[in-house]
Design a protein around this motif. Structure first.
Motif, PDB file in Angstrom:
ATOM      1  N   ILE A  15       0.842  -1.191   0.000  1.00 16.64           N
ATOM      2  CA  ILE A  15       0.000   0.000   0.000  1.00 16.64           C
ATOM      3  C   ILE A  15       0.882   1.246   0.000  1.00 16.64           C
ATOM      4  CG2 ILE A  15      -1.760   1.285   1.263  1.00 16.64           C
ATOM      5  CD1 ILE A  15      -2.463  -1.415   2.666  1.00 16.64           C
ATOM      6  N   GLU A  30       0.668   6.529   6.686  1.00 20.95           N
ATOM      7  CA  GLU A  30       1.616   5.412   6.768  1.00 20.95           C
ATOM      8  C   GLU A  30       1.823   5.002   8.226  1.00 20.95           C
ATOM      9  OE1 GLU A  30       6.364   4.481   6.051  1.00 20.95           O
ATOM     10  OE2 GLU A  30       5.511   6.292   5.162  1.00 20.95           O
ATOM     11  N   MET A  33      -1.453   3.394   9.694  1.00 18.28           N
ATOM     12  CA  MET A  33      -1.706   2.057   9.138  1.00 18.28           C
ATOM     13  C   MET A  33      -0.703   1.042   9.669  1.00 18.28           C
ATOM     14  SD  MET A  33      -3.949   0.627   7.227  1.00 18.28           S
ATOM     15  CE  MET A  33      -4.229  -0.895   6.350  1.00 18.28           C
ATOM     16  N   LYS A  34       0.567   1.415   9.749  1.00 14.25           N
ATOM     17  CA  LYS A  34       1.573   0.501  10.289  1.00 14.25           C
ATOM     18  C   LYS A  34       1.243   0.125  11.725  1.00 14.25           C
ATOM     19  CE  LYS A  34       5.638   1.463   7.463  1.00 14.25           C
ATOM     20  NZ  LYS A  34       6.993   2.057   7.419  1.00 14.25           N
ATOM     21  N   ILE A  48       3.912  -1.114   3.740  1.00 12.04           N
ATOM     22  CA  ILE A  48       3.238   0.182   3.750  1.00 12.04           C
ATOM     23  C   ILE A  48       4.272   1.282   3.573  1.00 12.04           C
ATOM     24  CG2 ILE A  48       1.800   1.727   5.122  1.00 12.04           C
ATOM     25  CD1 ILE A  48       0.920  -0.967   6.614  1.00 12.04           C
ATOM     26  N   CYS A 157      -8.020   4.249   7.888  1.00 13.46           N
ATOM     27  CA  CYS A 157      -7.078   3.126   7.970  1.00 13.46           C
ATOM     28  C   CYS A 157      -7.724   1.915   8.626  1.00 13.46           C
ATOM     29  CB  CYS A 157      -5.812   3.532   8.714  1.00 13.46           C
ATOM     30  SG  CYS A 157      -4.720   4.610   7.746  1.00 13.46           S
TER      31      CYS A 157
END
Length: 165
Positions: A15, A30, A33-34, A48, A157
C-alpha cells in the motif's frame, strides 16, 4: 477499482499513501496504518509506504506539527519524504490519494489503465466520517486541522484494514 488480492498467500500486500508533499497526510497515514497492522499482528502481511506528488521536501521528516500531534496518539512518524515514482505504479497493489487533486495527479502519471485501477481515495474507507470526501491539507492551518486529519486517517485506515483482513 478491482477486487483486492487475497491475503491468503505469502506475498505481502503493498500500500502506498500519497499527498502533495509527503510531510503531513500521507506520512501520517503510513504511521497510522503501520500501527494498526502491528496491533492486529499482521505486519508480515503488509508493506506500507508513502510518497508525495512533489519532491519539494524530499528526504525530510514529516512536518514537526504533524509529528507532535501524532506522537500524542502513540504514532512515531519517522518516514523520510520522497516523490511518487513511475515504478510505484507497478510495485504497489493499492495507491491511496488524499484529495481530488492528488487523485487527478496520480491518474495523470499512471503509466497504464491497470495502474489507474490501483488508485483510490483515502476517505473511501471512512466509516465514522463517511461524509468526508477528502483528507484536507493541514499545513497552513492550526492544531485543529492536524487533529481532524488524524481523526480521518484513523477512521479510514481502520476501514481499509477491515476490508483487507
Amino acid at each position: 477499482m478491482e477486487e483486492y488480492n487475497s491475503l491468503g498467500n505469502n506475498r505481502k500486500y503493498k500500500i502506498l499513501f500519497v499527498c502533495l508533499g509527503n510531510i503531513c497526510r500521507s506520512s501520517a497515514a503510513e504511521g497510522v496504518m503501520k500501527s494498526l497492522v502491528e496491533k492486529a499482528g499482521m505486519s508480515d502481511r503488509f508493506e506500507i509506504d508513502s510518497a508525495g506528488i512533489l519532491d519539494y521536501h524530499e528526504g525530510e521528516l514529516p512536518d514537526s506539527r504533524m509529528r507532535s500531534h501524532a506522537r500524542k496518539r502513540g504514532y512515531e512518524l519517522v518516514h523520510r519524504s520522497r516523490p511518487v515514482r513511475t515504478e510505484d505504479f507497478g510495485y504497489f497493489d493499492l495507491i491511496i490519494g488524499m484529495d481530488s487533486q492528488n487523485m487527478a495527479d496520480l491518474r495523470r502519471r499512471a503509466p497504464s489503465e491497470e495502474a489507474v485501477r490501483k488508485i483510490v481515495r483515502m476517505t473511501d474507507y471512512c466509516v465514522r466520517y463517511a461524509q468526508a470526501d477528502s483528507v484536507p491539507d493541514p499545513y497552513y492551518g492550526g492544531a485543529e486541522g492536524f487533529e481532524y486529519v488524524l481523526d480521518l486517517l484513523e477512521d479510514a485506515c481502520a476501514g481499509l484494514l477491515e476490508r483487507l483482513a
